[in-house]
Enzyme design. Structure first.
Site, short mmCIF file in Angstrom:
data_model
loop_
_atom_site.label_atom_id
_atom_site.label_comp_id
_atom_site.label_asym_id
_atom_site.label_seq_id
_atom_site.Cartn_x
_atom_site.Cartn_y
_atom_site.Cartn_z
N ASN A 11 0.82 -1.22 0.00
CA ASN A 11 0.00 0.00 0.00
C ASN A 11 0.86 1.27 0.00
O ASN A 11 0.46 2.29 0.58
CB ASN A 11 -1.00 0.00 1.17
N ARG A 14 1.65 0.48 -5.78
CA ARG A 14 0.63 0.23 -6.81
C ARG A 14 -0.78 0.61 -6.38
O ARG A 14 -1.49 1.31 -7.14
CB ARG A 14 0.66 -1.25 -7.24
N SER A 15 -1.23 0.18 -5.21
CA SER A 15 -2.63 0.47 -4.85
C SER A 15 -2.88 1.95 -4.56
O SER A 15 -3.93 2.46 -4.96
CB SER A 15 -3.15 -0.44 -3.73
N ASP A 122 5.01 -4.62 -11.22
CA ASP A 122 5.37 -4.28 -9.84
C ASP A 122 6.67 -3.47 -9.82
O ASP A 122 7.76 -4.02 -10.01
CB ASP A 122 5.53 -5.56 -9.03
#
Ligand code: 4NP
Length: 147
Positions: A11, A14-15, A122
């Protein structure tokens, strides 16, 4: 109100990128009032930490502000709270299934909304934040089209 939770391992990359890209997209579409958008981690590793600086810088270069966001972990309450819980890769999907039984089919992988289903690149490993930016924009655009 549609509630969307983006999920990745830490967190911090990417998110949160997906959270703030999606918030920007719905704002530009004049649909801000229709959505509640957030992000969370499957791991405890980065809890409380801000968005990873290269990600914050990339977002800022596109006029997207993520100030104040800190990593938080998924909770069991998130399943009832959110309509869609969207992972970035297969590993996130496996981890999310340990948290939730997914009786209501809320668990999705972002790039499965696109014509090219795959894991979001990623950047923790690739260091290519631009590739992650392109994947997430494509995924969020495709997701928004379904909503
Ligand atoms: P994220 O990136 O899951 O996209 O936020 C990572 C952040 C931290 C680690 C791995 C990926 N880590 O191993 O600590």
């Amino acid at each position: 109100m549609k509630k969307i939770l983006f999920v990745c391992l830490g967190n911090i990359c990417r998110s949160p990128m997906a959270e703030f890209v999606m918030k920007d997209m719905v704002k530009k579409a004049g649909r801000e009032d229709e959505f509640y958008i957030a992000s969370a981690a499957t791991s405890a590793e980065e809890i409380g930490n801000p968005v990873y600086p290269p990600v914050a810088k990339l977002l800022a270069s596109h006029g997207i502000e993520c100030h104040g966001k800190t990593a938080r972990r998924l909770t069991n309450a998130d399943y009832a709270e959110f309509d869609l819980i969207i992972g970035m890769d297969q590993s996130n999907m496996r981890n999310m299934r340990l948290f939730f039984d997914d009786t209501e089919g809320k668990l999705k992988r972002l790039m499965d909304y696109t014509d090219t289903p795959k894991d979001v690149a990623d950047p923790w490993y690739t260091r290519d934040f631009g590739e992650t930016w392109r994947d997430i924009n494509e995924g969020c655009r495709a997701l928004l089209e379904t909503l």
